[in-house]
Design an enzyme around this catalytic site. Sequence first.
Site, mmCIF file in Angstrom:
data_model
loop_
_atom_site.group_PDB
_atom_site.id
_atom_site.type_symbol
_atom_site.label_atom_id
_atom_site.label_comp_id
_atom_site.label_asym_id
_atom_site.label_seq_id
_atom_site.Cartn_x
_atom_site.Cartn_y
_atom_site.Cartn_z
ATOM 1 N N GLU A 97 0.812 -1.219 0.000
ATOM 2 C CA GLU A 97 0.000 0.000 0.000
ATOM 3 C C GLU A 97 0.844 1.267 0.000
ATOM 4 O OE1 GLU A 97 -2.859 -0.192 3.224
ATOM 5 O OE2 GLU A 97 -3.901 -1.898 2.317
ATOM 6 N N THR A 193 0.061 1.060 10.464
ATOM 7 C CA THR A 193 0.159 0.809 9.024
ATOM 8 C C THR A 193 0.357 2.110 8.248
ATOM 9 O OG1 THR A 193 -2.253 0.975 8.822
ATOM 10 C CG2 THR A 193 -1.331 -1.239 9.104
ATOM 11 N N ALA A 210 -9.090 -0.544 16.233
ATOM 12 C CA ALA A 210 -10.449 -0.382 16.761
ATOM 13 C C ALA A 210 -11.407 -1.488 16.339
ATOM 14 C CB ALA A 210 -11.010 0.983 16.369
ATOM 15 N N ASN A 287 -13.626 4.388 13.467
ATOM 16 C CA ASN A 287 -14.919 3.931 13.964
ATOM 17 C C ASN A 287 -14.935 3.833 15.483
ATOM 18 O OD1 ASN A 287 -13.114 1.502 13.110
ATOM 19 N ND2 ASN A 287 -14.437 0.672 14.689
ATOM 20 N N ASP A 332 -18.651 1.094 10.920
ATOM 21 C CA ASP A 332 -17.203 1.102 10.645
ATOM 22 C C ASP A 332 -16.845 2.231 9.671
ATOM 23 O OD1 ASP A 332 -14.546 0.417 10.749
ATOM 24 O OD2 ASP A 332 -14.703 -1.200 9.292
ATOM 25 N N CYS A 638 -11.580 -17.011 12.323
ATOM 26 C CA CYS A 638 -10.898 -17.286 11.045
ATOM 27 C C CYS A 638 -11.306 -16.349 9.910
ATOM 28 C CB CYS A 638 -11.165 -18.723 10.590
ATOM 29 S SG CYS A 638 -11.049 -19.962 11.897
ATOM 30 N N CYS A 641 -9.449 -13.175 8.262
ATOM 31 C CA CYS A 641 -8.241 -13.335 7.447
ATOM 32 C C CYS A 641 -8.400 -14.354 6.315
ATOM 33 C CB CYS A 641 -7.062 -13.746 8.327
ATOM 34 S SG CYS A 641 -6.556 -12.453 9.470
#
Length: 713
Positions: A97, A193, A210, A287, A332, A638, A641
Amino acid sequence: MREYAKSGATRALWVGGLVASTAIALLASGAIGAGKHRITVDEAAIVASADKGDNWLTYGRTYDEQRFSPLTQVNADTVSELGLAWYADLDTARGQESTPLAIDGILYTSTAWSMVKAFDATTGKMLWSYDPKVPRETLVKACCDAVNRGVAAWGNKLFVGTLDGRLVALDRGTGHVVWETRTTPEGSDYTITGAPRVVKGKVIIGNGGAEFSARGFVAAYDVDTGKQAWKFYTVPGDPSKPFEQPELERAAKTWSGKFWTLGGGGTVWDGITYDPVTGLLYFGTGNGEPWNDEQRDPANGDNLYTASIVAVNPETGKYVWHFQETPEDRWDFDSDAQITIADVTIEGQKRRVLMHAPKNGVFYMLDAKTGAFIQGKPYTTVTWTTGLDPKTGKPQIVPEARYDKTGKLFIGMPGAAGAHSWHPMSYSPKTGLLYIPVTQAAFPYLAADKDWQPEPLGFNTGMDGVKTAMPAIPAVRAGAIKATTGALVAWDPVKQKAAWTVQHDAAWNGGTLATAGNLVFQGTAKGTFEAYRADTGKKLWSAPTQTGVIAAPMTFTAGGTQYVAVMAGWGGVWGLAPGILSLKGGAARNVSRLLVYKVGGKGKLPNVPWAKLPLDPPANFASPEQLAQGVQQYVRFCAACHGDAAVGSGVNPDLRHSMANADPKVWQAIVHDGGLAANGMIGWSKVMTPAQIESIRGYVVSRANEDKALGEK
Ligand code: CA
């Protein structure tokens, strides 16, 4: 690991690219010499770079984060000759990114896992590489992949935030660590990030978290020592304790219940902008946590300062003003998207404005000095609000959108991915248009049961992900896939309407770059890098990238030649969570590279074979009880991801195709014991029994068989 490739381009002397003013600055600093830097990055250099395009000195190119380059060598006439000058394969196979910086003919980029690399910008030769050695188990606390969006430069140093919460200063010449500071509490759920920004000798960095347990804050650190200069909390803590800042007392009145127990959210994980004209530092907040507002704040107050833009004094971190875009957020709707500052003429008056296109789908224009609302309108399809109060900018919320109150499913558009999230947008002062990468994807919002409890590990959103998982019903899937698209929207911020729109098949496309050559560049989810006319949107050029591109392009000169660079590598949240919807576009696989183009470039990308395992599951073995348990556990631990309904989204293994699902012992060795912890797949023995883990295998095998029966291979 693949080798770092070089182009056949002749090595040009980058001295030729230096402009007189830079040379003067360097002579004054005495920095010219072997291994020394020709430019010292500071506020004056960043401000001066606005009119020159040779360097790209800060994340959004200039402090105003317009991502507009004055360079014209690559223009609407010459772009058809644009070709690959060189490329570099990266040693990380996760979402890329980052927007690289270009300083004196050297490209500096961060990659997944918060690594940093320096390349000779003309030859592609790697000069140095830095690995902060982020513990891979950090990944389980990261909502949205091991991504990193960029480095900051100041003086002769570079700064990078690491996924595990450190801020690291590197020597720009060698990549060696100068200092390192932990910015988040040890053992906490915060991750970094975003790209740092440097303002007045202070490195500004926030963090995310968050969807787990995080109280949002942003902080500033001294460039020379790494010592914290100030810290600003975006939401109040436990009100029985003293408020750290006076404005938190006011904020606390907009919350109820035990909101602080999960942190409250409001994290500052991306958009941070400094305006030298107003002297203010702006940042967006995320959010509220958990998403389900009823679980966070039963009185449904505004929850300041979540989903807001906040302005502070960059020297002290003292509050100046705020504007909340999404009160009582439960969707969100982070307001972390890029904040762009510009001078525009509104009703005959020149005004300095702040422009924002956050996840909630509404475009906002505020007065940059005072934060006063000027105007705002949806820039895409929006179902949660009927519009903004024309005076205050406060949205009217559609009653059905309060899914936590109604207890009913609300199909929200935009959804939790946002209509526009971190993907950088660009603004051309020549066309007066903002080029917004728009995601058009609905989300099924359904509250979890009232007795919902936070998870010890994993996502804490308070949503019911079991009932809303994508069913194996072809008509439902086809409808959802059809409705999930993306667009490049050229938004006129004054007229508040799109001047033109390029519709994309897939939802998750790259950030944009605008140039004085009447061009807009954007990479796509279908694995192309494209250029459009900035004034009309006419497509002028396209090149294959072999992987979905999500990062934003940038441009610079070296040796008198203009280059356009972009990080390629599918990933981010859309490369993890949405399951079948992510695969639309056809390039949902990660081939991580830095791609650099110039007019006349003749380079070619080697083909990387797509090694996809066949859909060849064992026979169903789980009892109905096991399956019911399996889907619950899958959704809890799970899905975030490995994808909705066990359909991998292109980055992590698609478990339906995994050979591990055929062998209960191998399955336990990985899921229970942590056999793949070195890849970021931790063992889950602390929160699941072997029987629960086996029930997940039953669910995955059942999903694989369902899809095989529908003809998937
Ligand atoms: Ca969020």
